[in-house]
Design a protein around this motif. Sequence first.
Motif, PDB file in Angstrom:
ATOM      1  N   ASP A   1       0.703  -1.202  -0.112  1.00 24.16           N
ATOM      2  CA  ASP A   1       0.116   0.197   0.257  1.00 24.16           C
ATOM      3  C   ASP A   1       1.274   1.201  -0.259  1.00 24.16           C
ATOM      4  N   MET A   2       1.882   0.898   0.858  1.00 24.89           N
ATOM      5  CA  MET A   2       2.966   2.317   1.022  1.00 24.89           C
ATOM      6  C   MET A   2       3.054   2.259  -0.584  1.00 24.89           C
ATOM      7  N   ILE A   3       3.946   1.735  -1.541  1.00 24.71           N
ATOM      8  CA  ILE A   3       4.592   1.875  -2.499  1.00 24.71           C
ATOM      9  C   ILE A   3       3.047   1.929  -3.527  1.00 24.71           C
ATOM     10  N   SER A   4       2.270   1.878  -3.849  1.00 26.01           N
ATOM     11  CA  SER A   4       1.423   1.786  -4.684  1.00 26.01           C
ATOM     12  C   SER A   4       0.667   3.725  -3.726  1.00 26.01           C
ATOM     13  N   ASN A   5       0.827   4.254  -3.261  1.00 27.79           N
ATOM     14  CA  ASN A   5       0.540   5.954  -2.560  1.00 27.79           C
ATOM     15  C   ASN A   5       1.832   6.049  -2.907  1.00 27.79           C
ATOM     16  N   GLU A   6       2.785   6.227  -2.891  1.00 33.89           N
ATOM     17  CA  GLU A   6       3.625   6.390  -3.235  1.00 33.89           C
ATOM     18  C   GLU A   6       4.035   7.047  -5.327  1.00 33.89           C
ATOM     19  N   ILE A   7       3.501   5.634  -6.028  1.00 33.04           N
ATOM     20  CA  ILE A   7       3.651   5.706  -6.644  1.00 33.04           C
ATOM     21  C   ILE A   7       2.802   7.224  -7.377  1.00 33.04           C
ATOM     22  N   ILE A   8       1.138   6.234  -7.393  1.00 32.71           N
ATOM     23  CA  ILE A   8       0.583   7.698  -7.719  1.00 32.71           C
ATOM     24  C   ILE A   8       0.647   8.936  -6.837  1.00 32.71           C
ATOM     25  N   ALA A   9       1.550   9.125  -5.744  1.00 32.17           N
ATOM     26  CA  ALA A   9       1.537  11.097  -5.526  1.00 32.17           C
ATOM     27  C   ALA A   9       3.277  11.047  -6.684  1.00 32.17           C
ATOM     28  N   THR A  10       4.271  10.289  -6.445  1.00 26.40           N
ATOM     29  CA  THR A  10       5.062  10.327  -7.272  1.00 26.40           C
ATOM     30  C   THR A  10       4.827  10.713  -8.729  1.00 26.40           C
ATOM     31  N   VAL A  11       3.913  10.539  -9.098  1.00 24.66           N
ATOM     32  CA  VAL A  11       3.795  10.737 -10.488  1.00 24.66           C
ATOM     33  C   VAL A  11       2.537  11.657 -10.786  1.00 24.66           C
ATOM     34  N   GLN A  12       1.828  12.123  -9.508  1.00 26.66           N
ATOM     35  CA  GLN A  12       0.793  13.050  -9.953  1.00 26.66           C
ATOM     36  C   GLN A  12       1.887  14.629  -9.944  1.00 26.66           C
ATOM     37  N   ASP A  13       2.968  13.971  -8.445  1.00 23.55           N
ATOM     38  CA  ASP A  13       2.975  15.516  -8.308  1.00 23.55           C
ATOM     39  C   ASP A  13       4.363  16.486  -9.530  1.00 23.55           C
ATOM     40  N   PHE A  14       4.795  15.469 -10.307  1.00 28.61           N
ATOM     41  CA  PHE A  14       4.993  15.550 -11.637  1.00 28.61           C
ATOM     42  C   PHE A  14       4.148  15.898 -12.568  1.00 28.61           C
ATOM     43  N   SER A  15       3.344  15.319 -12.792  1.00 27.58           N
ATOM     44  CA  SER A  15       2.984  15.752 -14.177  1.00 27.58           C
ATOM     45  C   SER A  15       1.720  16.573 -14.208  1.00 27.58           C
ATOM     46  N   GLY A  16       1.323  16.857 -12.762  1.00 30.16           N
ATOM     47  CA  GLY A  16      -0.165  17.114 -12.786  1.00 30.16           C
ATOM     48  C   GLY A  16      -1.112  16.908 -13.726  1.00 30.16           C
ATOM     49  N   ILE A  17      -1.394  15.325 -13.265  1.00 30.46           N
ATOM     50  CA  ILE A  17      -2.164  14.974 -13.733  1.00 30.46           C
ATOM     51  C   ILE A  17      -3.156  14.211 -12.845  1.00 30.46           C
ATOM     52  N   LYS A  18      -3.975  14.241 -12.243  1.00 30.31           N
ATOM     53  CA  LYS A  18      -4.478  13.710 -11.244  1.00 30.31           C
ATOM     54  C   LYS A  18      -5.340  12.345 -11.058  1.00 30.31           C
ATOM     55  N   ASP A  19      -5.306  11.534 -12.239  1.00 30.21           N
ATOM     56  CA  ASP A  19      -6.387  10.570 -12.741  1.00 30.21           C
ATOM     57  C   ASP A  19      -5.091   9.182 -12.704  1.00 30.21           C
ATOM     58  N   VAL A  20      -4.397   9.409 -11.820  1.00 32.19           N
ATOM     59  CA  VAL A  20      -3.467   8.158 -12.307  1.00 32.19           C
ATOM     60  C   VAL A  20      -3.300   7.210 -11.194  1.00 32.19           C
ATOM     61  N   LYS A  21      -3.563   6.508 -11.872  1.00 31.48           N
ATOM     62  CA  LYS A  21      -3.815   4.579 -11.350  1.00 31.48           C
ATOM     63  C   LYS A  21      -2.098   4.007 -11.347  1.00 31.48           C
ATOM     64  N   ALA A  22      -2.539   3.236  -9.941  1.00 35.69           N
ATOM     65  CA  ALA A  22      -1.613   2.076  -9.794  1.00 35.69           C
ATOM     66  C   ALA A  22      -2.169   0.558  -9.916  1.00 35.69           C
ATOM     67  N   ASN A  23      -1.547  -0.564 -10.229  1.00 31.42           N
ATOM     68  CA  ASN A  23      -2.291  -1.771 -10.148  1.00 31.42           C
ATOM     69  C   ASN A  23      -1.750  -2.349 -10.399  1.00 31.42           C
TER      70      ASN A  23
END
Length: 76
Positions: free
Chosen positions: A54-76
Amino acid sequence: MVTKEEVLEVLKNVYDPEIMMNIVDIGLIYRLEVAPEKIEIHYTLTYPGCPAGDMISNEIIATVQDFSGIKDVKAN
């Protein structure tokens, strides 16, 4: 638009806390889909039932959102 290569590069900042290596270099990312308003990252864990999942998934989402500005980021 953000490219797959850029997303993979930023994901090198996400580490598996048990082995302290980034998730890209250890091969945990197996599919990445980038669209203008959505990014999907498909990954695996180092072993089934990994307690840091769960921690890795949350970090993936937050890292990509911060970088890209895209809010719809999913980590599956």
